[in-house]
Design an enzyme around this catalytic site. Structure first.
Site, PDB file in Angstrom:
ATOM      1  N   ASP A  96       0.847  -1.187   0.000  1.00  0.00           N
ATOM      2  CA  ASP A  96       0.000   0.000   0.000  1.00  0.00           C
ATOM      3  C   ASP A  96       0.891   1.248   0.000  1.00  0.00           C
ATOM      4  OD1 ASP A  96      -2.452   1.307   0.158  1.00  0.00           O
ATOM      5  OD2 ASP A  96      -2.491   1.282   2.352  1.00  0.00           O
ATOM      6  N   GLY A 151      -7.298   8.587   7.407  1.00  0.00           N
ATOM      7  CA  GLY A 151      -7.354   8.883   8.835  1.00  0.00           C
ATOM      8  C   GLY A 151      -8.760   9.037   9.382  1.00  0.00           C
TER       9      GLY A 151
END
Ligand code: G3H
Ligand code: 13P
Ligand code: ZN
Length: 330
Positions: free
Chosen positions: A96, A193
């Site tokens: 990733d 986030g």
């Protein structure tokens, strides 16, 4: 001499057939991030029981935290565990947000079946140049490559951005053609986030830019599109965290209704990391607050793992539509 390992020896799959079927059947394959054993167990059990294909994602931060070799074997262990449980699901091991050609190459040589080269912070031509180099190296080994165009706001350890630059649909055809990438991550308003929007209330969360997504799909047709930063920052877990000593204020994510809509518009992969982190933190905080005498990690990590598995099954069934789809891929 380092031994080069192909993902095929490890029983892993690349993303090519997964995405083809996802396009045809209009669902998104989950990209769940891991850093440790319990997260991996929850993902294998959750995706196995819901018969969903899965992409296990490893960030650069995860490689540093858990050791890259350890993570490789952990993933291999996940494949074996899935087999032993009788699960027939395709499993991809994916890097990733790879930040360099060298890192992507090292993962490809170490058994990863998919890598992301994230050149979204570079200028357009430089992004094309490095992505193309990764694709050239990967395609020889049948490894899939995800690329990114447009910039997501949000903070991660290795990919940091204060700005949000939506993907320009006018660039996507040229980018995909010149790089040869297998899937494309686009920026339409998601971000990484737990603090995705600067709003006071949930009702004020803006819609994703579905107009951009539709324009991109118009230009690229059935080409697989990826959404990063797609956690919903589930309220129930934020509340448990805050009730048990945590301080997560005004944490908001992408509403699940919008993610469902994205799958209907042809998004083929949805990345979820933060929601898993919140589940684990919520359960660990709750148990430690309720049982201050407890000190056996299995007693709080075990229930955290079980809850994460539950969340994964629900996401696969109700949000991504990936539950029950494994049989069309294998
Ligand atoms: O988008 C990436 C993931 O959320 C990974 O985050 O760099 O903190 O491991 P990390
Ligand atoms: P979240 O922070 O929204 O879970 O995004 C994860 C991600 O995009 C991983 O690449
Ligand atoms: Zn991401």
């Amino acid at each position: 001499m380092i031994k080069i390992v192909s993902f095929k020896e490890l029983g892993l799959s690349n993303t090519k057939k997964m995405f083809k079927v996802a396009q045809e059947r209009k669902f998104a394959v989950p990209g769940y991030n891991i850093n440790n054993l319990e997260q991996l167990q929850a993902i294998i059990l959750g995706c196995g029981e819901s018969e969903s294909p899965v992409i296990i994602q490893i960030s650069q931060g995860a490689r540093e935290y858990a050791n890259q070799t350890m993570l490789r074997y952990l993933a291999q262990g996940g494949v074996e565990m899935a087999k032993e449980q009788g699960f027939k699901i395709p499993i991809t091991l994916h890097l990733d947000h790879g930040s360099s050609f060298e890192l992507c190459k090292s993962c490809i040589d170490n058994g990863f079946s998919s890598v992301m080269y994230d050149g979204s912070h570079l200028d357009y031509e430089e992004n094309i140049k490095v992505t193309k180099k990764v694709v050239e190296y990967a395609s020889d080994k049948d490894v899939s490559v995800e690329a990114e165009l447009g910039v997501l706001a949000g903070i991660e350890e290795y990919v940091k951005s204060d700005v949000h630059k939506f993907t320009d649909p006018d660039q996507v055809e040229d980018f995909v053609k010149r790089t040869g990438c297998n899937s494309l991550a686009i920026a339409i308003g998601t971000s990484h986030g737990a603090y995705k929007f600067k709003v006071e209330k949930e009702e004020d969360i803006p819609e994703l830019r579905f107009d951009i997504l539709q324009e991109v799909k118009k230009r690229l047709g059935d080409f697989p599109i990826v959404l990063h930063g797609s956690s919903s920052v589930l309220k129930e877990y934020v509340e448990i965290i805050n009730k048990n000593g945590g301080q997560l204020e005004r944490a908001f994510g992408i509403p699940e209704t919008q993610l469902r809509k994205a799958t209907q518009y042809g998004v083929s992969k949805i990345n979820i990391d933060t929601d898993g982190r919140l589940v684990v933190t919520a359960i660990v905080r709750k148990i430690l607050a309720e049982k201050p005498k407890e000190f056996d990690p299995r007693k709080y990590l075990g229930p955290a793992r079980d809850e994460l598995k539950k969340m994964i099954i629900r996401k696969n069934k109700e949000v991504l539509g990936s539950a029950g789809q494994a049989k069309f891929i294998i």
